[in-house]
Write an enzyme that holds these catalytic residues in place. Sequence first.
Site, PDB file in Angstrom:
ATOM      1  N   GLY A  69      -6.253  10.899 -11.767  1.00  0.00           N
ATOM      2  CA  GLY A  69      -6.249   9.497 -12.217  1.00  0.00           C
ATOM      3  C   GLY A  69      -6.250   8.547 -11.025  1.00  0.00           C
ATOM      4  N   HIS A  70      -5.349   8.804 -10.055  1.00  0.00           N
ATOM      5  CA  HIS A  70      -5.318   7.954  -8.853  1.00  0.00           C
ATOM      6  C   HIS A  70      -6.637   8.039  -8.096  1.00  0.00           C
ATOM      7  CE1 HIS A  70      -0.874   8.956  -9.181  1.00  0.00           C
ATOM      8  NE2 HIS A  70      -0.846   7.640  -9.134  1.00  0.00           N
TER       9      HIS A  70
ATOM     10  N   MET B  43       2.464   5.226  -6.046  1.00  0.00           N
ATOM     11  CA  MET B  43       3.758   5.756  -5.609  1.00  0.00           C
ATOM     12  C   MET B  43       3.595   7.211  -5.148  1.00  0.00           C
ATOM     13  SD  MET B  43       6.712   3.923  -7.747  1.00  0.00           S
ATOM     14  CE  MET B  43       6.698   4.953  -9.198  1.00  0.00           C
TER      15      MET B  43
ATOM     16  N   HIS C  80      -2.806  12.315  -8.444  1.00  0.00           N
ATOM     17  CA  HIS C  80      -3.575  13.185  -9.325  1.00  0.00           C
ATOM     18  C   HIS C  80      -4.958  12.574  -9.512  1.00  0.00           C
ATOM     19  CE1 HIS C  80      -2.648  10.158 -12.283  1.00  0.00           C
ATOM     20  NE2 HIS C  80      -1.343  10.351 -12.082  1.00  0.00           N
TER      21      HIS C  80
ATOM     22  N   SER D 174      -0.403  11.783 -15.317  1.00  0.00           N
ATOM     23  CA  SER D 174       0.762  11.062 -14.806  1.00  0.00           C
ATOM     24  C   SER D 174       1.488  11.960 -13.818  1.00  0.00           C
ATOM     25  CB  SER D 174       1.705  10.721 -15.971  1.00  0.00           C
ATOM     26  OG  SER D 174       2.986  10.367 -15.477  1.00  0.00           O
TER      27      SER D 174
HETATM   28  O1  PAF Z   1       1.801   2.025 -10.857  1.00  0.00           O
HETATM   29  C1  PAF Z   1       2.498   2.368  -9.878  1.00  0.00           C
HETATM   30  O2  PAF Z   1       2.385   3.474  -9.345  1.00  0.00           O
HETATM   31  C2  PAF Z   1       3.534   1.392  -9.324  1.00  0.00           C
HETATM   32  O3  PAF Z   1       4.161   0.695 -10.335  1.00  0.00           O
HETATM   33  C3  PAF Z   1       2.970   0.449  -8.257  1.00  0.00           C
HETATM   34  C4  PAF Z   1       1.931  -0.496  -8.838  1.00  0.00           C
HETATM   35  C5  PAF Z   1       2.373   1.228  -7.116  1.00  0.00           C
HETATM   36  C6  PAF Z   1       4.092  -0.424  -7.687  1.00  0.00           C
HETATM   37  O4  PAF Z   1       5.086   0.341  -7.084  1.00  0.00           O
END
Ligand code: PAF
Length: 282
Positions: free
Chosen positions: A36-37, A30, A34, A185
């Site tokens: 983590g992503h 979304m 950060h 987060s």
């Molecule tokens: O984990 C997230 O950021 C969201 O729930 C996702 C999987 C992108 C779905 O909108």
Amino acid sequence: MQIIHSVTEMQRYSDARRRQQQRVAVVPTMGYLHEGHLSLVRLAKEHADTVIVTIFVNPTQFGPTEDYTTYPRDMERDVKLVTSAGADCVYAPTPEEMYPEGYQTAVRVDKLTQHLCGITRPTHFEGVTTVVTKLFNATKPHLAVFGEKDFQQLQVIRRMVRDLDVDIEIIGAPIVREPDGLAMSSRNKYLSAQERTAALVLARSLFEIRNMCAQGESDALKLSRHVWQTISAEPLAKIDYIKICDLETLEDITHIRRDAVAALAVFFGKTRLIDNSILKTA
Ligand code: PAF
């Protein structure tokens, strides 16, 4: 770096990669990324030739009183970050592209979504499974990477993929923590300095019971009581839930006979944080 906003263009991009025998991975996010992503992007790159990162703040997974409109967004920064982490393409559809007029379909996983976060967020997972299905259909990946911080989400998506025969490999990636233990987060941005310090109690209490469990404590009630007492002692913390449950079914357990998960959601001010830890038996 290619940035795509439309479903058909996204499908064309992925079809072309597949025709070139490339393995395609997707990392759904979304945004407001950060470390983590970025760890998910790097992991995806280890398993695939082309990595697509989706950035879409999905309205249907937020409850009416939740933070959809204020959820942090910064597309320019996100694109730079994923480029440096090795992504090849960003898919960033608009809400109108995802849910055009007349839209009326949903994907629902039944039992798994009724535990943990599903109790206080009853419509959340239907929003997640529906949008993830749509993101899968747009990006046509061979594999998808999701973070273990959203442990229930990961299990729900695994279930959905199994139940609906979706031909996509789901890879879970370990939680990335700040040096002081706080799980990364996008919502950490909302915390005041005091709340952020208070929030360290989450990782600390989980860490303590992981050690207790590794040393032979298998009484799940005793372990969850320990977490409850530790977090309750923090005046800024307001507990939503603390559960020790079966890794697969997410049902509460009283005794740890095989690997389990301790999962919690706690408010600090208006910010609701989740965290979890896998408990391994001694
Ligand atoms: O984990 C997230 O950021 C969201 O729930 C996702 C999987 C992108 C779905 O909108």
